[in-house]
Motif scaffolding. Structure first.
Motif, PDB file in Angstrom:
ATOM      1  N   ALA A   1      29.534 -62.732  74.601  1.00  0.00           N
ATOM      2  CA  ALA A   1      30.947 -62.361  74.636  1.00  0.00           C
ATOM      3  C   ALA A   1      31.644 -62.885  73.385  1.00  0.00           C
ATOM      4  O   ALA A   1      31.316 -63.959  72.869  1.00  0.00           O
ATOM      5  N   TRP A   2      32.621 -62.129  72.895  1.00  0.00           N
ATOM      6  CA  TRP A   2      33.425 -62.542  71.750  1.00  0.00           C
ATOM      7  C   TRP A   2      34.779 -63.022  72.257  1.00  0.00           C
ATOM      8  O   TRP A   2      35.469 -62.311  72.999  1.00  0.00           O
TER       9      TRP A   2
ATOM     10  N   SER B   1      42.251 -56.130  73.997  1.00  0.00           N
ATOM     11  CA  SER B   1      41.624 -57.249  74.699  1.00  0.00           C
ATOM     12  C   SER B   1      42.226 -58.612  74.395  1.00  0.00           C
ATOM     13  O   SER B   1      41.989 -59.568  75.141  1.00  0.00           O
ATOM     14  N   PHE B   2      42.978 -58.728  73.303  1.00  0.00           N
ATOM     15  CA  PHE B   2      43.504 -60.026  72.897  1.00  0.00           C
ATOM     16  C   PHE B   2      45.027 -60.026  72.980  1.00  0.00           C
ATOM     17  O   PHE B   2      45.685 -59.085  72.534  1.00  0.00           O
TER      18      PHE B   2
ATOM     19  N   GLY C   1      41.707 -63.840  74.395  1.00  0.00           N
ATOM     20  CA  GLY C   1      41.136 -62.665  75.044  1.00  0.00           C
ATOM     21  C   GLY C   1      39.619 -62.743  74.993  1.00  0.00           C
ATOM     22  O   GLY C   1      39.041 -63.780  74.668  1.00  0.00           O
ATOM     23  N   LYS C   2      38.973 -61.628  75.301  1.00  0.00           N
ATOM     24  CA  LYS C   2      37.512 -61.609  75.311  1.00  0.00           C
ATOM     25  C   LYS C   2      37.014 -60.176  75.267  1.00  0.00           C
ATOM     26  O   LYS C   2      37.615 -59.270  75.855  1.00  0.00           O
ATOM     27  N   ILE C   3      35.888 -59.977  74.558  1.00  0.00           N
ATOM     28  CA  ILE C   3      35.170 -58.703  74.579  1.00  0.00           C
ATOM     29  C   ILE C   3      33.759 -58.991  75.063  1.00  0.00           C
ATOM     30  O   ILE C   3      32.970 -59.637  74.362  1.00  0.00           O
TER      31      ILE C   3
ATOM     32  N   ASP D   1      36.677 -52.763  72.092  1.00  0.00           N
ATOM     33  CA  ASP D   1      38.094 -53.071  71.912  1.00  0.00           C
ATOM     34  C   ASP D   1      38.637 -52.208  70.788  1.00  0.00           C
ATOM     35  O   ASP D   1      37.918 -51.842  69.850  1.00  0.00           O
ATOM     36  N   SER D   2      39.922 -51.897  70.889  1.00  0.00           N
ATOM     37  CA  SER D   2      40.605 -51.120  69.872  1.00  0.00           C
ATOM     38  C   SER D   2      41.573 -52.035  69.129  1.00  0.00           C
ATOM     39  O   SER D   2      42.487 -52.601  69.735  1.00  0.00           O
TER      40      SER D   2
END
Length: 221
Positions: A130-131, A168-169, A187-189, A195-196
């Motif tokens: 996860a990022w 996401s953030f 946030g998290k991806i 994510d955009s």
């Protein structure tokens, strides 16, 4: 007088040919499938690093570590350049951006690369981690920081306060000195999620080529 039966002789040879060909059929099918796969792989490799054209600029994944899947748009606020891409790790990757039309600052006729590019990056997390943050950095010269004085930035003139966005953030911050950086946080991806990211790139002294470094970050241990 011996009776000759030519039809039986032909039938025997034909049957033998069928029996010989039958075991070869799976081999032939396997070779055909392998050839099709190699052609597909070659076409995909050929596409990797090939510039994608949109508006007055081209966009390339030639420096490796990620892959562009699609590019659309013209770069205006109403029609931003939308780049679909996959990132395979949490290591920094660099998008090469080049002018494909003559450069003329602040010319919005559509006939020139004017230094203003509204962008949206649709980034797929193709890694296994996860990022938790995502950073972008602009560079006029590859691997050298872009300074405040070179004119290239994430809208350092703040001409469009609503240009920066993320699905996401929740938060972002911008640095204009000694680097031109845009950091998304809180946030998290997750893996296999997209994510955009939206932002405006401005360059008051436009050049023919510049770079966008993308740096996904994983949780510290």
């Amino acid at each position: 007088m011996r009776h000759i039966e030519p039809a039986r002789s032909v039938s025997v040879r034909s049957g033998a040919a069928r029996r010989t060909a039958a075991p070869l059929l799976p081999v032939i099918l396997l070779l055909a499938a392998a050839l099709s796969f190699l052609r597909s792989a070659h076409a995909e490799d050929a596409a990797h690093g090939t510039p994608w054209l949109a508006g007055a600029y081209s966009f390339s994944d030639e420096l490796g570590g990620f892959r562009i899947r699609s590019v659309t748009g013209s770069g205006t606020k109403a029609d931003p350049v939308v780049i679909g891409e996959e990132l395979y790790s949490a290591s920094p990757v660099t998008l090469a951006i080049r002018a494909t039309k003559p450069v003329r600052a602040f010319d919005f006729s559509g006939d020139y690369a004017n230094g203003f590019v509204h962008m949206r990056l649709e980034v797929l997390n193709a890694s296994e981690r996860a990022w938790v943050e995502f950073e972008f950095e602009l560079q006029e010269i590859l691997d050298l920081p872009s300074t405040y004085g070179d004119g290239l930035s994430f809208d350092q003139g703040r001409s469009d306060a609503n240009a920066i966005s993320s699905d996401s953030f929740a938060d972002f911050s911008r640095d204009f000195e000694p680097y031109d950086r845009l950091l998304f946080r809180n946030g998290k991806i997750d893996p296999r999620q997209t994510d955009s990211f939206g932002f405006l790139i401005t360059d008051y002294t436009p050049t023919n080529v510049f770079y966008l470094v993308q740096y996904p970050r994983i949780p510290s241990t």
